[in-house]
Design an enzyme around this catalytic site. Structure first.
Site, PDB file in Angstrom:
ATOM      1  CB  SER A  64      37.906  49.125  44.308  1.00 12.22           C
ATOM      2  OG  SER A  64      38.542  49.980  43.395  1.00 12.22           O
ATOM      3  CE  LYS A  67      38.909  52.587  45.185  1.00 12.95           C
ATOM      4  NZ  LYS A  67      38.111  52.838  43.982  1.00 12.95           N
ATOM      5  CE1 TYR A 189      43.008  54.177  45.719  1.00  9.64           C
ATOM      6  CE2 TYR A 189      44.299  54.225  43.691  1.00  9.64           C
ATOM      7  CZ  TYR A 189      43.088  54.048  44.343  1.00  9.64           C
ATOM      8  OH  TYR A 189      41.970  53.727  43.615  1.00  9.64           O
ATOM      9  CE1 TYR A 240      34.459  51.791  42.284  1.00  5.93           C
ATOM     10  CE2 TYR A 240      34.128  49.795  40.986  1.00  5.93           C
ATOM     11  CZ  TYR A 240      34.854  50.519  41.928  1.00  5.93           C
ATOM     12  OH  TYR A 240      35.951  49.958  42.509  1.00  5.93           O
ATOM     13  CB  VAL A 258      39.116  46.203  38.380  1.00  5.39           C
ATOM     14  CG1 VAL A 258      38.124  47.346  38.264  1.00  5.39           C
ATOM     15  CG2 VAL A 258      40.453  46.664  38.923  1.00  5.39           C
TER      16      VAL A 258
END
Length: 304
Positions: A64, A67, A189, A240, A258
């Site tokens: 992530s 992103k 993605y 998050y 992660v």
């Protein structure tokens, strides 16, 4: 500036043997193969001095953290139009939850949760002729490193097991917030998440976020206004449903993945990456969170 080498060695030694170092992500089979004992800290200051300790040269899946990079590329291409399809509020939910997406009519809370990043992927698929190749080249140019590449095994592993991402993409499609084919968007993605870098390469890549949009080679990639907004999103949404905890304990903009990586930064001062695959219950690196808290405490450097 503080003696960063002394500080990161001290931080590493203090956090290496925590009572609970977390658990390696297993829902992506390829990530489950990584040893939880791996641990590295790398810091790059604004003057391009580098400080390292531990497993900082071993590549891992940045997940992530990517992103932030896809968002940066999308904003460089279409600017404020991004915000017509995504909000900028913290979600307060785990990264892959779908309940808010349905409540809010297919508009993801922010671009750093999975649903938001899938919309960003859709934007790049629309804007680019060869999305995977062009995004990889964008990242290589930011880092000044042509050896960065996708880990195809990780991408395939995610493609085979990413059921919640398929659900999110189809839900987005049902609300008209996905313009391209679901499979095509998710292929991009899954590849962006599979980007493989080491701690040093990640610091090189994120250098522009401490240097007003200029990379280590002094090329301008993003204007100062975009950097300001992306750094703000990293502070409020980068972890998050643990973003508030990270801001409270560490006091830096940052982004976790992660794969066990965390990037954090202090504009005009330094960028730091930690890698330790053991995750806490929120999906953030246990050692990484502890290390960055100790780093800002010992150096007395944060945005606050």
């Amino acid at each position: 500036m503080p003696n960063f080498q002394k500080i990161i060695e001290s931080v590493y030694n203090e956090t290496c043997n925590l009572p609970d170092i977390g658990k390696v992500a297993t829902y992506i089979p390829e990530l489950a193969e990584i040893s939880s004992e791996k641990y590295g800290i790398h810091l790059l200051d604004i003057d391009k001095n580098e400080f390292s300790f531990g497993d900082t040269q071993e590549r891992f899946s940045i997940q992530s953290i990517s992103k932030v990079l896809t968002l940066s590329m999308a904003m460089s291409l279409i600017g404020k139009e991004v915000w017509q399809r995504i909000d900028v509020e913290p979600s307060g939910d785990p990264f892959n939850h779908l309940s808010l997406l349905e409540q809010e009519n297919g508009i993801p809370r922010n671009p750093l949760i999975n649903a938001g990043a899938i919309v960003i992927a859709d934007i790049l698929v629309s804007q680019l002729k060869n999305p995977k190749e062009e995004f990889l080249e964008f990242v290589r140019n930011l880092a000044g490193d042509q050896t960065i590449k996708y880990d195809e095994k990780v991408a395939l592993s995610e493609k085979r097991t990413g059921y919640k991402n398929y659900a999110a993409a189809n839900l987005l499609k049902s609300y008209g917030n996905l313009q391209n084919d679901v499979i095509k968007v998710l292929d991009f993605y899954f590849h962006q998440c599979s980007l493989s870098m080491n701690c040093a390469q990640l610091c090189d890549t994120f250098y522009l976020f401490i240097n007003e949009g200029r990379c280590k080679n002094n090329h301008k990639h993003l204007d100062k206004g975009l950097i300001k907004r992306i750094n703000a999103l990293m502070l409020t949404c980068g972890f998050y449903d643990e973003a508030g905890e990270f801001a409270f304990r560490v006091g830096l903009p940052g982004k976790s993945g992660v794969g066990g990586g965390i990037v954090a930064l202090l504009p005009n001062k330094f960028c730091v990456t930690t890698w330790s695959p053991g995750l806490n219950k929120k999906g953030n690196s246990t050692r990484g969170m502890a290390a960055l808290e100790k780093l800002t405490s010992e150096s007395e450097l944060s945005i606050f």
